[in-house]
Design a protein around this motif. Structure first.
Motif, PDB file in Angstrom:
ATOM      1  N   HIS A  92       0.857  -1.190   0.000  1.00 38.18           N
ATOM      2  CA  HIS A  92       0.000   0.000   0.000  1.00 38.18           C
ATOM      3  C   HIS A  92       0.890   1.235   0.000  1.00 38.18           C
ATOM      4  O   HIS A  92       1.814   1.336   0.807  1.00 38.18           O
ATOM      5  CB  HIS A  92      -0.899   0.005   1.242  1.00 38.18           C
ATOM      6  CG  HIS A  92      -1.976   1.035   1.182  1.00 38.18           C
ATOM      7  ND1 HIS A  92      -3.192   0.798   0.579  1.00 38.18           N
ATOM      8  CD2 HIS A  92      -2.024   2.314   1.643  1.00 38.18           C
ATOM      9  CE1 HIS A  92      -3.946   1.880   0.680  1.00 38.18           C
ATOM     10  NE2 HIS A  92      -3.253   2.809   1.315  1.00 38.18           N
ATOM     11  N   PRO A  93       0.653   2.188  -0.896  1.00 41.16           N
ATOM     12  CA  PRO A  93       1.524   3.367  -0.973  1.00 41.16           C
ATOM     13  C   PRO A  93       1.662   4.062   0.374  1.00 41.16           C
ATOM     14  O   PRO A  93       0.683   4.375   1.040  1.00 41.16           O
ATOM     15  CB  PRO A  93       0.798   4.262  -1.990  1.00 41.16           C
ATOM     16  CG  PRO A  93       0.009   3.319  -2.841  1.00 41.16           C
ATOM     17  CD  PRO A  93      -0.427   2.221  -1.905  1.00 41.16           C
ATOM     18  N   GLY A  94       2.900   4.275   0.772  1.00 43.08           N
ATOM     19  CA  GLY A  94       3.173   4.988   2.006  1.00 43.08           C
ATOM     20  C   GLY A  94       3.229   4.135   3.242  1.00 43.08           C
ATOM     21  O   GLY A  94       3.543   4.643   4.330  1.00 43.08           O
ATOM     22  N   LEU A  95       2.931   2.811   3.111  1.00 42.62           N
ATOM     23  CA  LEU A  95       2.904   1.932   4.270  1.00 42.62           C
ATOM     24  C   LEU A  95       3.798   0.715   4.034  1.00 42.62           C
ATOM     25  O   LEU A  95       3.970   0.271   2.900  1.00 42.62           O
ATOM     26  CB  LEU A  95       1.474   1.464   4.565  1.00 42.62           C
ATOM     27  CG  LEU A  95       0.425   2.538   4.845  1.00 42.62           C
ATOM     28  CD1 LEU A  95      -0.928   1.888   5.091  1.00 42.62           C
ATOM     29  CD2 LEU A  95       0.832   3.407   6.025  1.00 42.62           C
ATOM     30  N   VAL A  96       4.342   0.162   5.122  1.00 37.68           N
ATOM     31  CA  VAL A  96       5.139  -1.061   5.059  1.00 37.68           C
ATOM     32  C   VAL A  96       4.818  -1.919   6.279  1.00 37.68           C
ATOM     33  O   VAL A  96       4.346  -1.412   7.302  1.00 37.68           O
ATOM     34  CB  VAL A  96       6.659  -0.768   5.036  1.00 37.68           C
ATOM     35  CG1 VAL A  96       7.051  -0.058   3.760  1.00 37.68           C
ATOM     36  CG2 VAL A  96       7.072   0.032   6.258  1.00 37.68           C
ATOM     37  N   ILE A  97       5.059  -3.216   6.158  1.00 38.80           N
ATOM     38  CA  ILE A  97       4.938  -4.104   7.311  1.00 38.80           C
ATOM     39  C   ILE A  97       6.222  -3.980   8.120  1.00 38.80           C
ATOM     40  O   ILE A  97       7.306  -4.304   7.644  1.00 38.80           O
ATOM     41  CB  ILE A  97       4.692  -5.553   6.875  1.00 38.80           C
ATOM     42  CG1 ILE A  97       3.332  -5.665   6.178  1.00 38.80           C
ATOM     43  CG2 ILE A  97       4.735  -6.484   8.090  1.00 38.80           C
ATOM     44  CD1 ILE A  97       3.007  -7.057   5.669  1.00 38.80           C
ATOM     45  N   GLY A  98       6.088  -3.500   9.339  1.00 39.29           N
ATOM     46  CA  GLY A  98       7.250  -3.257  10.177  1.00 39.29           C
ATOM     47  C   GLY A  98       7.684  -4.450  10.983  1.00 39.29           C
ATOM     48  O   GLY A  98       8.838  -4.525  11.423  1.00 39.29           O
TER      49      GLY A  98
END
Length: 323
Positions: A92-98
């Motif tokens: 998803h643009p702007g998000l990552v799995i941390g």
């Protein structure tokens, strides 16, 4: 990575169901302890929570994630906790799995009246589920059963059985375990060898805004990340991505790391359960480093997908909701 000061409170976004709050609170407490910061649970209502339509008619993919992600991007929370099986595979643009914490039990369980197993249910028994995969599996193994589409939280679903409206339902072992209900209601564990579950089932994902983590929060997320879970769930989810299937497609996948090998098995079902295709492959990671495990996951998933597509998986099941 920003070096901004750790927030006074780490706001953890979650769906408002009892299960979502239970699993999000458990992860939030670990993050807060590692970061040395208090946490706040922020409940967010999603379309999947309010609609009574079946998951397949809603589109499946992302039905529970969209509102959560909007809240994160709007800075209404700092991290999100998702059930990984409900999360679209596309970034998803702007998000990552941390972080991907250690996975719980990936199996499904049967919760039936009178302590019955799936095999023991009489012909004509009613079994409830909202999952197209579980529908296909039930019809494949027991075409003499009546499969009923159901929605609702865990207690609502269990009440269908306790009130006598249904003979049994199928739920995830991980969800029941996180609610402390597993021993009380499960009558049979459905083994992954002949009942593979949704890619990522039993695992959680912590999602964050890309490039906006302070050092303390980044370190906290690294401390709760489980590299083996990260690799095995990546392999399973890469099958969905390769098949261009949504979260609700009738696809089961199971990956494990054992004796230095990453094993992956995936099965695609026809919606009515009358046909299925299975592919299994293994890869040898160069090491247990995250990058090497991920490369092995990508390799094995590519081979599984290629074999399934060559065998006609794209035509076997209706793959809706491109990921």
């Amino acid at each position: 990575m920003s070096t901004a000061k750790t927030p006074t409170v780490i706001r953890v976004g979650t769906r408002g169901s009892a299960l979502a709050i239970a699993q999000s609170t458990a992860i939030a407490n670990r993050i807060g302890a590692a970061a040395g910061a208090p946490i706040e649970i922020v409940t967010i209502t999603t379309h999947g929570d309010t609609s009574r339509e079946s998951l397949s008619s809603l589109g499946g993919t992302g039905v529970f994630a969209s509102a959560l992600r909007e809240s994160l991007l709007a800075d209404e929370c700092d991290v999100l906790v998702h059930s990984l099986k409900d999360l679209p595979t596309a970034a998803h643009p702007g998000l990552v799995i941390g972080a991907t914490p250690k996975r719980a039990d990936a199996r499904d369980v049967l919760c039936a009246r009178d302590g019955m197993t799936l095999e023991a249910l009489p012909a004509g028994s009613t079994v409830g589920t909202g999952s197209p995969r579980r529908v296909a599996q039930l019809r494949a193994l027991r075409p003499d059963l009546q499969v009923v589409d159901i929605r609702g939280n865990v207690d609502t679903r269990l009440a269908f059985v306790s009130d006598g409206e249904l003979d049994a339902i199928v739920l995830s072992a991980a969800g029941l375990g996180r609610l402390g209900r597993l021993d009380a209601v499960a009558t049979e564990f459905l083994e992954l060898s002949n009942w593979p579950t949704a890619p990522g089932q039993g695992a959680l994902a912590v999602e964050v805004r890309e490039g906006r983590l302070d050092r303390a929060l980044a370190a906290a997320l690294a401390s709760i990340n489980h590299v083996t879970t990260q690799a095995t769930t990546a392999a399973e989810r890469l099958v969905l991505a390769g098949l261009e299937a949504g979260c609700s497609a009738p696809v089961g996948a199971s990956a494990v790391v054992d004796d230095g090998l990453l094993f992956l098995t995936a099965t695609v079902y026809s919606a009515d359960g009358t046909a299925q295709l299975t592919s299994s492959h293994a890869a040898t990671p160069e090491s247990t480093a995250p990058a090497d495990l991920h490369e092995a996951a990508r390799d094995v998933a590519q081979r599984v997908v290629a074999e399934l597509l060559a065998a006609g998986a794209g035509k076997l099941a209706r793959m809706e909701g491109a990921v």
